[in-house]
Design a protein around this motif. Structure first.
Motif, PDB file in Angstrom:
ATOM      1  N   ARG A   1       0.837  -1.194   0.000  1.00 10.71           N
ATOM      2  CA  ARG A   1       0.000   0.000   0.000  1.00 10.71           C
ATOM      3  C   ARG A   1       0.876   1.249   0.000  1.00 10.71           C
ATOM      4  NH1 ARG A   1      -2.325  -4.058   2.989  1.00 10.71           N
ATOM      5  NH2 ARG A   1      -4.590  -4.359   2.835  1.00 10.71           N
ATOM      6  N   GLY A   2       0.451   2.244  -0.770  1.00 12.01           N
ATOM      7  CA  GLY A   2       1.242   3.469  -0.872  1.00 12.01           C
ATOM      8  C   GLY A   2       0.677   4.639  -0.109  1.00 12.01           C
ATOM      9  N   GLN A   3      -0.467   4.474   0.532  1.00 17.17           N
ATOM     10  CA  GLN A   3      -1.061   5.540   1.318  1.00 17.17           C
ATOM     11  C   GLN A   3      -2.036   4.941   2.315  1.00 17.17           C
ATOM     12  OE1 GLN A   3      -1.504   6.187  -2.385  1.00 17.17           O
ATOM     13  NE2 GLN A   3      -2.654   4.279  -2.162  1.00 17.17           N
ATOM     14  N   GLY A   4      -2.568   5.774   3.176  1.00 21.24           N
ATOM     15  CA  GLY A   4      -3.519   5.307   4.189  1.00 21.24           C
ATOM     16  C   GLY A   4      -2.841   4.916   5.483  1.00 21.24           C
ATOM     17  N   THR A   5      -3.658   4.426   6.405  1.00 16.39           N
ATOM     18  CA  THR A   5      -3.119   4.040   7.722  1.00 16.39           C
ATOM     19  C   THR A   5      -2.207   2.830   7.634  1.00 16.39           C
ATOM     20  OG1 THR A   5      -5.125   2.721   8.091  1.00 16.39           O
ATOM     21  CG2 THR A   5      -5.125   4.999   8.911  1.00 16.39           C
ATOM     22  N   ASN A   6      -2.429   1.996   6.652  1.00 18.68           N
ATOM     23  CA  ASN A   6      -1.598   0.797   6.472  1.00 18.68           C
ATOM     24  C   ASN A   6      -0.538   0.990   5.394  1.00 18.68           C
ATOM     25  OD1 ASN A   6      -2.929  -0.725   8.433  1.00 18.68           O
ATOM     26  ND2 ASN A   6      -4.485  -1.425   6.970  1.00 18.68           N
ATOM     27  N   GLU A   7      -0.056   2.201   5.211  1.00 14.63           N
ATOM     28  CA  GLU A   7       0.962   2.450   4.204  1.00 14.63           C
ATOM     29  C   GLU A   7       2.207   1.597   4.489  1.00 14.63           C
ATOM     30  OE1 GLU A   7       3.835   6.069   2.552  1.00 14.63           O
ATOM     31  OE2 GLU A   7       2.050   6.531   3.761  1.00 14.63           O
ATOM     32  N   GLY A   8       2.697   0.951   3.437  1.00 15.42           N
ATOM     33  CA  GLY A   8       3.864   0.083   3.572  1.00 15.42           C
ATOM     34  C   GLY A   8       3.526  -1.365   3.854  1.00 15.42           C
ATOM     35  N   VAL A   9       2.241  -1.684   4.118  1.00 13.81           N
ATOM     36  CA  VAL A   9       1.842  -3.056   4.381  1.00 13.81           C
ATOM     37  C   VAL A   9       1.475  -3.728   3.060  1.00 13.81           C
ATOM     38  CG1 VAL A   9       0.172  -4.542   5.569  1.00 13.81           C
ATOM     39  CG2 VAL A   9       1.008  -2.450   6.681  1.00 13.81           C
ATOM     40  N   PRO A  10       2.046  -4.901   2.764  1.00 13.82           N
ATOM     41  CA  PRO A  10       1.760  -5.550   1.472  1.00 13.82           C
ATOM     42  C   PRO A  10       0.330  -6.074   1.410  1.00 13.82           C
ATOM     43  CG  PRO A  10       3.172  -6.947   2.821  1.00 13.82           C
ATOM     44  CD  PRO A  10       3.056  -5.641   3.547  1.00 13.82           C
ATOM     45  N   PHE A  11      -0.288  -5.992   0.220  1.00 14.12           N
ATOM     46  CA  PHE A  11      -1.589  -6.617  -0.010  1.00 14.12           C
ATOM     47  C   PHE A  11      -1.503  -7.701  -1.080  1.00 14.12           C
ATOM     48  CE2 PHE A  11      -1.384  -2.956  -2.823  1.00 14.12           C
ATOM     49  CZ  PHE A  11      -1.880  -3.425  -4.032  1.00 14.12           C
ATOM     50  N   ILE A  12      -0.358  -7.834  -1.741  1.00 15.17           N
ATOM     51  CA  ILE A  12      -0.079  -8.961  -2.629  1.00 15.17           C
ATOM     52  C   ILE A  12       1.340  -9.419  -2.334  1.00 15.17           C
ATOM     53  CG2 ILE A  12       0.236  -9.740  -5.017  1.00 15.17           C
ATOM     54  CD1 ILE A  12      -1.774  -7.676  -5.925  1.00 15.17           C
ATOM     55  N   ASP A  13       1.493 -10.694  -2.062  1.00 17.40           N
ATOM     56  CA  ASP A  13       2.831 -11.289  -1.924  1.00 17.40           C
ATOM     57  C   ASP A  13       2.739 -12.726  -2.413  1.00 17.40           C
ATOM     58  OD1 ASP A  13       5.511 -11.572  -1.369  1.00 17.40           O
ATOM     59  OD2 ASP A  13       5.192 -12.106   0.727  1.00 17.40           O
ATOM     60  N   ASP A  14       2.703 -12.872  -3.737  1.00 19.81           N
ATOM     61  CA  ASP A  14       2.445 -14.158  -4.366  1.00 19.81           C
ATOM     62  C   ASP A  14       3.734 -14.777  -4.872  1.00 19.81           C
ATOM     63  OD1 ASP A  14      -0.175 -13.685  -3.882  1.00 19.81           O
ATOM     64  OD2 ASP A  14      -0.723 -13.166  -5.941  1.00 19.81           O
ATOM     65  N   TYR A  15       3.908 -16.049  -4.541  1.00 21.70           N
ATOM     66  CA  TYR A  15       4.951 -16.855  -5.165  1.00 21.70           C
ATOM     67  C   TYR A  15       4.310 -17.583  -6.348  1.00 21.70           C
ATOM     68  CZ  TYR A  15       8.123 -16.089  -1.235  1.00 21.70           C
ATOM     69  OH  TYR A  15       8.962 -15.530  -0.304  1.00 21.70           O
ATOM     70  N   ILE A  16       4.971 -17.555  -7.494  1.00 16.60           N
ATOM     71  CA  ILE A  16       4.378 -18.047  -8.740  1.00 16.60           C
ATOM     72  C   ILE A  16       4.829 -19.484  -8.982  1.00 16.60           C
ATOM     73  CG2 ILE A  16       4.025 -17.579 -11.168  1.00 16.60           C
ATOM     74  CD1 ILE A  16       3.116 -15.360  -9.260  1.00 16.60           C
ATOM     75  N   SER A  17       3.847 -20.378  -9.060  1.00 13.76           N
ATOM     76  CA  SER A  17       4.130 -21.774  -9.353  1.00 13.76           C
ATOM     77  C   SER A  17       4.564 -21.922 -10.813  1.00 13.76           C
ATOM     78  CB  SER A  17       2.894 -22.628  -9.091  1.00 13.76           C
ATOM     79  OG  SER A  17       3.107 -23.961  -9.511  1.00 13.76           O
ATOM     80  N   THR A  18       5.568 -22.738 -11.045  1.00 11.95           N
ATOM     81  CA  THR A  18       6.040 -22.977 -12.414  1.00 11.95           C
ATOM     82  C   THR A  18       6.181 -24.468 -12.654  1.00 11.95           C
ATOM     83  OG1 THR A  18       7.819 -22.555 -13.994  1.00 11.95           O
ATOM     84  CG2 THR A  18       8.447 -22.706 -11.684  1.00 11.95           C
ATOM     85  N   GLN A  19       5.795 -24.900 -13.853  1.00  8.27           N
ATOM     86  CA  GLN A  19       5.937 -26.303 -14.239  1.00  8.27           C
ATOM     87  C   GLN A  19       7.187 -26.544 -15.071  1.00  8.27           C
ATOM     88  OE1 GLN A  19       2.352 -27.546 -16.190  1.00  8.27           O
ATOM     89  NE2 GLN A  19       1.046 -27.149 -14.424  1.00  8.27           N
ATOM     90  N   GLU A  20       7.936 -25.473 -15.368  1.00  4.65           N
ATOM     91  CA  GLU A  20       9.144 -25.601 -16.171  1.00  4.65           C
ATOM     92  C   GLU A  20      10.356 -25.748 -15.265  1.00  4.65           C
ATOM     93  OE1 GLU A  20       8.551 -23.223 -20.175  1.00  4.65           O
ATOM     94  OE2 GLU A  20       8.126 -21.943 -18.469  1.00  4.65           O
ATOM     95  N   GLN A  21      11.382 -26.353 -15.808  1.00  2.00           N
ATOM     96  CA  GLN A  21      12.584 -26.610 -15.028  1.00  2.00           C
ATOM     97  C   GLN A  21      13.344 -25.317 -14.780  1.00  2.00           C
ATOM     98  OE1 GLN A  21      15.252 -29.392 -16.789  1.00  2.00           O
ATOM     99  NE2 GLN A  21      16.670 -29.418 -15.073  1.00  2.00           N
TER     100      GLN A  21
END
Length: 1208
Positions: free
Chosen positions: A1020-1040
């Motif tokens: 988040r870039g503003q508000g009371t929770n500025e600096g708190v992540p709202f997306i932190d996704d690890y991406i699954s991959t089927q390739e080597q």
């Protein structure tokens, strides 16, 4: 006024064009850098001209004396002289724009040519490959023989006087205006134009620290080499500046002083400045009126001071001048106009107003350069040097007599071109066993010797390379040196396989605009299986498909329709920059049907050119249409794709693909017993079938394309089939008939062998001969004013008729053309198909439309380019419609374009239909029904909704809530346009970079490493929770994954595996939709190095939505600064200690942006510039390394993490 009577008594002999505007006896400009206004009121001391000088009778070692003199052009002033820096040549340019060169101390004329038709040559500079000539309004580069390499005109009103080379490919030009221009010799373009405070940059010099500008106002400014900003200024003379030079820590200048009402007078005091203290030292008084001066640093820092009357004095810049050191150049009463010193300091050159060039030297054996290369001379005429022939000798060979070719008969020695084309032997391929067992250290591979070949011996195959249509064996291992090859003469350059030249900056300095000057987006070719780029462009420029896939969205992880929609969205946003289809091709590789059909190429097949691209793209065409038809049609029940939602377009069991390409086909099978079986089906394309050639007939029969097409659509063939009545396999006659016409007719040409290619070539030859006969039989028509063209076309006659090919062009342009641009297709009342050629410009009558006739226009041709060196490639000719031009360029227009990966170029419509099967083999044709768009809803409604940002389950089985590193957005927190979002991404490597080591030791990148996104974080870039992540996704991959890059990414083995990972694991498509929603909403992303992040994620983001701290804290022409150093310097944070954390990096980028805003509000741009200057000074002192963190820093960092964890 200045009196020239005592200086030049021959000025009256000049032509009036040189001094017609002046009083009798006046020279318009003694020096090209001095204007008439500067010389008004100039007086010279007549006593100073009467210095007695001894005449030189012979050359003395260490003493300069005249060595040779020549008259270049009598009566034409020599305005520029220059010693060549590479060869033993002396160059001169005169007042009428003519240039000449003289070789060696004897000054034999080497070359002479006209540079400019009217303007004088003001400066000459030699390069490695040519010579630069600067005139008033243009810069021209010629070879030393006179051939023009480029001719660059300046802006209107330019008055150039000087140029300065700053490096091998960059120069600066200045003149009598308020700007200087930086010019790139590689691209032949101006890179920047910098405004100067004082106009009139007449002279420029250079040192290791600065470049110096001499102004007509009498001042000399010292400027920074990178920023061009003024660092210091010397007010040398009150009147005007004549010349100056720089050597070591000294700057010496000569000029004119103001004498009040008497105007300007030549100042006999030279101004000398110490560049260490930046102040003037004691002026140096000389005994001549100085017009030119140069440092000649042989044993000491000697100065050569030259007057316009030909007097030359040598003195030390810090000593006293001696009258005995004055010499005289014998100009015959003419004035000196130019002067130069050789790089070896052994020779001086003077050019006078009478066209004479004088060479002085201090040694009998003079050399202009310390290391000159050998000058290339023209070969002598052998006819004049033949030996006397003895006609009485019986064995005299008659071949010694040169015989002119007097007849038109061909000589026996004139071999045809294919027999004399060089065929170099290529190195054989590396043994596969060596490649399999090779271990790579850096970019060097090591493997055991297999002992399969003799040492230092390579067997070569004598057999010539076979130019089969899909079989290539000779393929280079590197793209270096592919520019011009002798055996590529058949393939035009724009059709050849294009490659990206990678540098140490990657793609940042690659000029894509050189290949694409349109606003349409190309596609990059370095991704695996990018052979289908041309067909992706074909689908994009079909408006119903573009709208269909962008309206489509489903939950299937690998859906080609969804990925095409994402890719087409990028192509819509791009303004000429290339895109890459990496995510689409990644999904394409996971489709089992694609692998079963052999559409997934191995890297070795792509690199060695073994892939049969002609057949491959036709199979891909059939596959993609079928796949899109299945994925976009609305189905219910168990037949539906897993997780697929209902499509927004189409009715039950139907898709837009079926309506657009589908054609209801009735297949009839008739057994000889009389039983007939009829089945109906839907086909999306048709394949061409060519008649069998009778071996008893020598010539191939003539056929129209529409005739062959009709037989291919309504196919009739005999084959063995099962008969239920006979209960066994019986010979049956199978017939195919169509019951409706598609909106877009797709044709696979099936020219896969030499037999089909020969048939196509012969039919094109028949059509060409028929067009020539028709043109010859028709009387010439009066020319009419042509309307504004909607397409690029050749001028010519309007050839129309009911038979044959009809183009609005000349018959000569129809060579290699067999297919028509327009056809009329009708299904008669008896359900039979009728296909005829039709003039492109004509419309159907009302009666024909009522009978169901339709016009089909050619809109796409996809040829396979045969190229034995690169293995061939595929391109597309596409007729781009009006809607695309309106969207991109704001004009109503239709135009054919060539799409060759990232090369896009307009072409003529006849070129799109031409197929010279020797190198251009037809593969796919698309004919579209005229005005077919009106049936379809072409509106695009963004299917991505805000729900994609809400909570979703993780794919990882071991992930717990206690391990959550982010808080999803609440409904009340949904981002709005303009909101800030901190973004960072981490990547892993799927394929290592492929590079080679050149002979000069430099590394050349052939193919970059293939990266895949592994983690995406948004805070988040503003508000009371500025600096708190709202997306932190690890991406699954089927390739080597070949390298997790843990040190830089923080990704460890197992983090991307759903079975053992404890992270919040998602699919790439799921996270991609989140970022697409944020982009479509209009948020502003803040991060460090976002350009690369978006490129690997495969997203197109408008520049207004990106705030990159790399460029916020960057000064022009200086290095980019790492996020770690910026955080340490501005925020007193020590980040990225052991590894990278994307949450920490995204939050730090946000804080840096806040810091930049704070600096901007505090003092504006001056405060930011001051802060950046301090940043770079500190970085140089610290060698850009962050000091080790102390205990305090560590505690601060732990405290910061504790605050974030408490929020989570």
């Amino acid at each position: 006024m200045m009196n020239f009577d005592g200086l030049d008594q021959g000025m009256g002999d000049y032509s009036p064009t040189l001094h017609g505007s002046l009083d009798t006896g006046m020279e318009p400009s003694m020096d090209p850098r001095i204007t008439q206004n500067m010389m008004q009121g100039v007086e010279m001391d007549s006593e100073g001209l009467a210095v007695e000088v001894p005449e030189s009778v012979h050359l003395l070692e260490g003493m300069f004396s005249e060595l040779h003199s020549v008259a270049a052009e009598v009566g034409i002033p020599v305005t520029a002289t220059h010693f060549d820096l590479q060869e033993e040549l002396l160059w001169m340019g005169n007042h009428r724009g003519h240039a000449s060169s003289f070789f060696g101390p004897t000054m034999g004329r080497y070359s002479s040519f006209q540079v400019h038709s009217a303007d004088d040559i003001r400066q000459i500079h030699s390069l490695e490959t040519g010579v630069l000539f600067l005139s008033k309004t243009n810069l021209k580069c010629c070879t030393r023989g006179g051939f023009v390499m480029f001719d660059y005109p300046m802006d209107e009103g330019a008055d150039m006087h000087s140029l300065l080379m700053t490096d091998t490919n960059t120069l600066i030009m200045g003149g009598l205006h308020n700007y200087i221009v930086e010019f790139d010799l590689n691209t032949v373009q101006e890179t920047q134009k910098v405004t100067v405070e004082m106009p009139g940059v007449a002279i420029m010099r250079q040192s290791s620290r600065f470049f110096f500008c001499g102004h007509t106002s009498g001042k000399v400014t010292l400027r920074d080499m990178r920023t061009f900003k003024t660092e210091h200024e010397f007010d040398a003379f009150s009147g005007s500046l004549s010349d100056f030079d720089v050597h070591g820590n000294l700057l010496a200048a000569c000029g004119f002083s103001s004498r009040g009402m008497n105007g300007l007078a030549c100042d006999r005091f030279l101004m000398v400045y110490d560049l260490r203290m930046m102040r003037a030292v004691t002026p140096l008084q000389v005994h001549v009126d100085p017009l030119f001066l140069r440092f000649i640093p042989t044993y000491t820092s000697r100065l050569a001071i030259i007057s316009q009357s030909g007097q030359c004095q040598f003195c030390e810049p810090t000593g006293l001048a001696n009258v005995a050191d004055v010499f005289h150049v014998n100009t015959g009463g003419q004035l000196l106009m130019s002067f130069d010193v050789s790089s070896s300091k052994q020779a001086l050159a003077f050019g006078d107003s009478g066209g004479g060039v004088h060479l002085w030297s201090d040694a009998p054996e003079v050399s202009y350069n310390d290391y000159s290369r050998e000058t290339e001379f023209a070969h002598p005429c052998l006819v004049d040097s033949l030996h006397q022939l003895d006609w009485n000798h019986e064995l005299l060979p008659l071949s010694l007599i040169p015989t002119p070719l007097t007849s038109a008969e061909q000589l026996l020695s004139d071999w045809p071109t294919p027999m004399v084309t060089p065929r170099p032997r290529r190195s054989p391929a590396v043994d596969p066993e060596i490649l399999r067992t090779m271990k790579t250290v850096g970019f060097i591979g090591y493997a055991a010797n297999q002992r399969t070949r003799p040492r230092n011996q390579v067997p070569y195959k004598i057999k010539e390379v076979e130019l089969d249509y899909d079989n290539y064996n000779q393929v280079p291992e590197s793209p270096i040196g592919r520019e011009e090859e002798t055996h590529l003469y058949m393939v035009p350059k724009k059709y050849r396989k294009v490659t990206i030249k990678y540098s140490k900056l990657g793609l940042e300095d690659f000029d894509f605009k050189h290949y694409n000057r349109t606003l349409f987006a190309g596609l990059e070719p370095h991704i695996p299986n990018a052979y289908c780029n041309c067909m992706i462009q074909v689908l994009y420029f079909l408006e119903p498909i573009r709208c269909l896939v962008q309206n489509h969205l489903c939950q299937k992880e690998f859906c080609l329709a969804c990925e095409l929609g994402f890719l087409f969205h990028m192509l819509d946003l791009s303004r000429g920059d290339p895109c890459q289809a990496s995510n689409f091709l990644r999904a394409f590789r996971t489709i089992p049907e694609a692998s079963a059909l052999g559409l997934i190429l191995a890297d070795s097949d792509e690199q060695t050119g073994k892939a049969r691209l002609g057949r491959l793209i036709q199979s891909w065409n059939r596959f993609i249409l079928t796949q899109l038809h299945q994925e976009t049609q609305e189905q219910e029940g168990p037949q539906a794709y897993r997780g697929a939602t209902s499509s927004a377009v189409g009715s039950s069991g139907e898709s837009v693909i079926g309506r657009l390409f589908g054609c209801e086909v009735e297949n009839s099978s008739l057994c000889r017993c009389g039983k007939e079986t009829v089945r109906t089906s839907l086909t999306l394309l048709f394949t061409m079938h060519y008649p069998e050639h009778n071996p008893h007939e020598k010539a191939v029969k003539e056929h129209d394309f529409v005739e062959i097409l009709k037989k291919s659509i309504c196919l009739e063939q005999s084959t063995q089939a099962w008969c239920e009545n006979c209960e066994k396999y019986q010979p049956t006659v199978q017939t195919r008939n169509i019951r409706c016409l598609p909106d877009v007719l797709v044709i696979n040409c099936e020219v896969n062998s030499a037999k089909e290619a020969e048939f196509w070539r012969v039919q094109a030859e028949y059509a060409f001969n028929k067009a020539k006969q028709k043109e010859a039989a028709e009387p010439p028509k009066p020319k009419e004013p042509e309307p504004l063209p909607t397409e690029w076309c050749h001028d010519g006659e309007d050839m129309r008729g009911s038979e044959g090919i009809t183009f609005n062009t000349r018959a000569e342009d129809l060579r290699h053309v067999w297919i028509p641009l327009t056809m009329k297709m009708t299904i008669s009342k008896t359900q039979s198909l009728e296909v005829v050629n039709w003039p492109e410009a004509e419309e159907l009558s009302t009666a024909e439309e009522e009978d169901g006739a339709c016009l089909f226009d050619l809109v796409v041709t996809v040829p396979h380019l045969l190229d034995a060196r690169t293995g061939g490639n595929l391109v597309a000719h596409i007729k781009v419609g009006e809607t695309y031009h309106v969207r991109k360029e704001g004009v109503t227009h239709q135009q054919w374009y060539l799409f060759n990966d990232f090369l896009i170029e307009p072409v003529d419509k006849t070129e799109a239909a031409q197929f010279d099967v020797n190198w251009k083999v037809p593969a796919i044709l698309y004919y579209a029904k005229r005005n077919y768009h009106s049936k379809y809803d072409l509106r695009i409604k963004n299917p991505i909704e805000a729900s994609v940002l809400l909570t979703e389950a993780s794919l990882a089985r071991k992930q717990r809530k206690s391990h959550a590193t982010f808080i999803p957005l609440m409904v009340s927190e949904m981002p709005q346009a303009g909101d800030l979002v901190g973004l960072d991404a981490e990547f892993v490597t799927l394929n290592q970079e492929e590079a080679e080591l050149r002979s000069d030791g430099t590394k050349s990148t052939i193919k970059p490493s293939q990266m895949s996104v592994a983690r995406i974080t948004c805070v988040r870039g503003q508000g009371t929770n500025e600096g708190v992540p709202f997306i932190d996704d690890y991406i699954s991959t089927q390739e080597q994954v070949v390298d997790y890059l843990t040190q830089y990414s923080g990704i460890k083995p197992g983090d991307l595996d759903a079975k053992i990972s404890s992270k919040h694991l998602t699919t790439l498509k799921s996270t991609y939709l989140k970022l697409r929603f944020l982009i479509d909403t209009g948020v502003r992303f803040v991060g460090h190095g976002l350009q690369k992040d978006f490129r690997v994620i495969n997203l197109q983001v408008l520049k207004d939505q990106v705030v990159d701290t790399v460029y916020l804290f960057h000064m022009p022409r200086k290095r980019m600064i790492s996020l770690r150093f910026l955080a340490w310097y501005f925020l007193d944070l020590n980040i990225q200690g052991e590894t990278h954390d994307s949450i920490e990096d995204a939050r730090t980028a946000l804080q840096l942006y806040r810091k930049h805003l704070e600096l901007s509000r505090g003092g504006g741009t001056d405060e930011v510039r001051k802060a950046l200057k301090g940043l770079y000074e500190k970085g140089r002192k610290m060698d850009w390394k962050v000091p080790e963190a102390d205990a305090g820093d560590g505690q601060a960092k732990v405290a910061q993490k504790a605050v974030v964890c408490s929020r989570l």
